[in-house]
Write an enzyme that holds these catalytic residues in place. Sequence first.
Site, PDB file in Angstrom:
ATOM      1  N   HIS A  58       8.868  -3.088  -7.218  1.00  0.00           N
ATOM      2  CA  HIS A  58       8.261  -2.698  -8.507  1.00  0.00           C
ATOM      3  C   HIS A  58       9.283  -2.028  -9.420  1.00  0.00           C
ATOM      4  O   HIS A  58       8.914  -1.176 -10.235  1.00  0.00           O
ATOM      5  CB  HIS A  58       7.091  -1.736  -8.299  1.00  0.00           C
ATOM      6  CG  HIS A  58       6.101  -2.148  -7.259  1.00  0.00           C
ATOM      7  ND1 HIS A  58       5.206  -3.172  -7.442  1.00  0.00           N
ATOM      8  CD2 HIS A  58       5.871  -1.659  -6.012  1.00  0.00           C
ATOM      9  CE1 HIS A  58       4.460  -3.299  -6.350  1.00  0.00           C
ATOM     10  NE2 HIS A  58       4.838  -2.405  -5.475  1.00  0.00           N
ATOM     11  N   GLY A 101       0.859  -1.175   0.000  1.00  0.00           N
ATOM     12  CA  GLY A 101       0.000   0.000   0.000  1.00  0.00           C
ATOM     13  C   GLY A 101       0.893   1.221   0.000  1.00  0.00           C
ATOM     14  O   GLY A 101       1.897   1.267  -0.714  1.00  0.00           O
ATOM     15  N   GLU A 148       8.816  -6.888 -10.832  1.00  0.00           N
ATOM     16  CA  GLU A 148       7.586  -7.578 -10.484  1.00  0.00           C
ATOM     17  C   GLU A 148       7.775  -9.083 -10.571  1.00  0.00           C
ATOM     18  O   GLU A 148       8.385  -9.609 -11.512  1.00  0.00           O
ATOM     19  CB  GLU A 148       6.465  -7.159 -11.432  1.00  0.00           C
ATOM     20  CG  GLU A 148       6.147  -5.666 -11.386  1.00  0.00           C
ATOM     21  CD  GLU A 148       5.457  -5.250 -10.095  1.00  0.00           C
ATOM     22  OE1 GLU A 148       6.056  -5.434  -9.021  1.00  0.00           O
ATOM     23  OE2 GLU A 148       4.332  -4.735 -10.168  1.00  0.00           O
TER      24      GLU A 148
END
Length: 240
Positions: free
Chosen positions: A161, A91, A196
Amino acid sequence: MSARNLLLLSSSRVHGHGYLEHARAQLEDLFKACHVKTVLFVPYALRDHDKYTALVRDAIAPWGYAVEGLHTKDDRGQALRDAQAIFVGGGNTFVLLRTLYQLQLLEPIREQVLQRGVPYVGSSAGTNVATRSIHTTNDMPVAHPPSFEALALVPFNINPHYLETDPNSEHKGETRDERISEFVAYHSRPVLGLREGTSVRVEGSKATLLGSRSAKLFQSDGGSRELQPLADLSFLLSQE
């Protein structure tokens, strides 16, 4: 110090897979090795803690694991002491770290993981806070933690990421590589760019790159190099 038992995921979602599905084998290897039946989930990186916990529960309950949300516990410290495994979800990293400071959870988590060897799973923001600091997050600072210093379960930084610049792109603004290199120039600290679907598995003094893609290491001397799947990352732990 007990043997660290960490799984640090770049992300919970990967194209073509359901939530956490790409990491199922890695998660189950960790949980089975440590006889985990119930996972204590830390949902503070998103606003709706109940919904977030339910998302994780729905993903891994079919695999045979129960999920409890730390936010539902009256005594969070005792819940951490009783935890079979701790999973800190992704998050916003700034929101997550601020909440960990506000609730005074950094030291209890650190103690369980580093002193008692409780398995720790982090994804995205949960991976960021497992490192020395959150300086290398991609998130916007929508909240203000009292410090950028984090759990320091590993002595280096990670950029989840991680995405290199498309050489055919017409974008001429600052790139991810330039931002990470700027951090390295100021702090002389290595940063592991996790693409990823990749993750870092830490078992005591051993660290390994998992997943089907390479990772990019931004070295403390300013250089960089690609690390292939199953690369031994244990040297990154020696900086302690």
